[in-house]
Write an enzyme that holds these catalytic residues in place. Structure first.
Site, PDB file in Angstrom:
ATOM      1  N   SER A 241       0.853  -1.182   0.000  1.00 22.24           N
ATOM      2  CA  SER A 241       0.000   0.000   0.000  1.00 22.24           C
ATOM      3  C   SER A 241       0.889   1.232   0.000  1.00 22.24           C
ATOM      4  CB  SER A 241      -0.895   0.009   1.233  1.00 22.24           C
ATOM      5  OG  SER A 241      -0.108   0.291   2.375  1.00 22.24           O
ATOM      6  N   LYS A 242       0.211   2.395  -0.045  1.00 23.25           N
ATOM      7  CA  LYS A 242       0.950   3.655  -0.145  1.00 23.25           C
ATOM      8  C   LYS A 242       1.985   3.810   0.952  1.00 23.25           C
ATOM      9  CE  LYS A 242      -2.266   6.566  -2.588  1.00 23.25           C
ATOM     10  NZ  LYS A 242      -3.626   6.872  -2.222  1.00 23.25           N
ATOM     11  N   ARG A 243       1.699   3.199   2.077  1.00 28.08           N
ATOM     12  CA  ARG A 243       2.632   3.415   3.176  1.00 28.08           C
ATOM     13  C   ARG A 243       3.977   2.734   2.911  1.00 28.08           C
ATOM     14  NH1 ARG A 243       2.571  -0.391   7.005  1.00 28.08           N
ATOM     15  NH2 ARG A 243       1.042  -1.884   6.285  1.00 28.08           N
TER      16      ARG A 243
END
Ligand code: GLU
Length: 481
Positions: A241-243
């Site tokens: 994910s974006k993280r």
């Protein structure tokens, strides 16, 4: 499989950019189609008008185009095929395979909570099962009448057979009360109508598959083969994910990755051919089979992508990289008009001089943008060490010889510097490092004489003269920076 019989599709929902996972799904479908000489279809699943945007459609098409994944048919938009879904819905209704449900969202929610509180399954309780007609004009959703008994087996080409109890599948909604078909319904109508032979998608869709199989059966349609590809995880083994950093494919373009390196990386993310790491596109097409797709999640490894990108950077045609480098210079802040004024052959020479030290085009652009800087910012520590009064005096003496060189080439410059050092009885490094710091601002750079040739006589000598003006032999101006 005889050539031409394979038909696969990539079916993104246009609710965001093309992310790494989607790109890999697209790539596997594309490779499978090309391996079998089949057809690769692009279908845009845009029935959700609220979440779908034209901007996302554009972003997805751009991402696929950048990766070089060309489609043979499409983009076909679900929003333009409502008649097809309606016709199939009517067939199901006429055959008693679907029914109208008048339960309101509030009623459904209350019953769901009640079931959970009593420890029962929260699935739809089949209250409207007996209803084959809509009542007046109250909002009604069309539900499938699932088989109440037995099991549905997904014969998956990656995971093997996965068995579901039909009793666990509820009478899910086929068409919502606003007339919009749900994913599990539209996907079947489309895959069947398009003659899809293999459904290759992320394995987060496995729970949907028994539901889709029910729809196929109810419509009397033959099943395609299914191949569910394991998810991509971040280094911490959580779903990517974006993280974890960039997940959009186009962000990799901006960061200076080459599309062929990204394709190579994504291909290996969950698929292997022996222990080979670097594949040409032709090799990927030749070797790609679903049998060699692993059934455990793949972990995204930035270090490996960097390594692969560096390999591609080193071997790519410099003329091709020359244009990509121009884009990257602009992204690093070199004015566009300055970049446009450079010649392609010069940019290609910069690529050759700098690429050994770079993992990405961005790094290549950053490490070479000093070529444009006037005056080049000089690391004070490097200046303190190498721009001594002695070195300054020597450079002043060398300058006229550099001015007089018939050709300002790396070979001629090297011969000139070596001859000078020998004549003066000094180490080449004394004048070479003083020159390097003056021209690049740093003590480390690609080979000095190549840098000088790239800067050209005028710019190289201007930088030297600015730091070591003639007529001031004892105090190089560098001490005042
Ligand atoms: N639109 C679905 C998605 O983006 C497609 C899934 C499928 O390939 O069936 O996940």
């Amino acid at each position: 499989m005889s050539p031409g019989t394979v038909r696969v599709r990539f079916a993104p929902s246009p609710t965001g950019f093309l992310h790494v996972g989607g790109a890999r799904t697209a790539l596997y479908n594309w490779l499978f189609a090309r391996h079998h000489g089949g057809t690769f279809i692009l279908r845009i699943e845009d029935t959700d008008a609220e979440r779908s945007t034209e901007e996302s459609v554009r972003a997805i098409l751009d991402g696929l185009a950048w990766l070089g994944l060309d489609w043979d048919k499409g983009p076909i938009r679900q929003a333009e095929r409502m008649d097809l879904y309606r016709a199939s819905a009517e067939r199901l209704l006429a055959g008693g395979r679907a029914y109208w449900c008048l339960c309101t969202p509030e009623e459904l929610e209350a019953r769901r909570k009640e079931a959970l509180a009593e420890g029962r399954s929260p699935k739809y309780d089949g209250r409207c099962r007996g209803r084959s007609h809509r009542k007046d004009d109250r909002p009604a959703a069309l539900r499938i009448r699932t088989e109440p008994e037995g099991e549905t087996v997904v014969e998956d080409l990656v995971h093997g057979p996965v068995t579901f109890q039909n009793a666990d599948l509820d009478d899910f909604i086929l068409v919502r009360s606003d007339g919009i078909p749900t994913y599990n319904f539209a996907v079947v109508v489309d895959d069947a109508e398009m003659g899809i032979t293999h459904v290759i998608r992320g394995d987060d869709h496995i729970p949907n598959t028994p539901r889709q199989i029910q729809v196929y059966r109810h419509l009397g349609l033959p099943l395609p083969r299914f191949a569910h590809i394991p998810l991509i995880l971040g280094a911490d083994r959580a779903r990517l994910s974006k993280r974890h950093g960039a997940t959009s494919v186009m962000a990799y373009r901006e960061m200076g990755y080459l599309p062929d390196a990204v394709v190579n990386y994504l291909a290996r993310l969950g698929w292997a051919h022996g222990d080979q790491e670097i594949f040409s596109l032709e090799e990927l097409i030749r070797h790609f089979t679903l049998e060699k797709v692993g059934n455990t999640p793949a972990v995204f490894d930035q270090g490996k992508l960097d390594w692969l990108n560096a390999q591609y950077l080193r071997t790519a045609d410099p003329a091709r990289l020359a244009d990509l480098l121009a884009e990257q210079w602009v992204l690093t802040g070199v004015p566009a008009e300055v970049v446009t004024a450079t010649e392609a052959a010069w940019r290609a020479a910069v690529v050759v001089a700098f690429r050994e030290r770079a993992k990405t085009l961005r790094e290549l652009a950053e490490s070479s943008c000093f070529l444009f800087e006037v005056p080049v910012p000089i690391d004070p520590e490097a200046a303190g060490k190498h721009h001594t009064p002695e070195a300054g005096a020597l450079l002043r003496e060398l300058l006229p010889r550099l001015e007089a060189l018939p050709a300002f080439t790396a070979a001629a410059l090297e011969a000139c510097y070596r001859g000078f050092a020998e004549e003066k009885g000094i180490r080449l490094g004394v004048v070479a490092q003083a020159t390097r710091v003056a021209l690049t601002g740093r003590t480390v750079s690609p080979p000095l004489f190549e840098i000088m040739a790239l800067l050209g006589r005028e710019r190289a000598l201007a930088r030297l003269r600015a730091l070591f003006p003639a007529g001031n032999p004892l105090s190089p101006s560098v001490g005042k920076l």
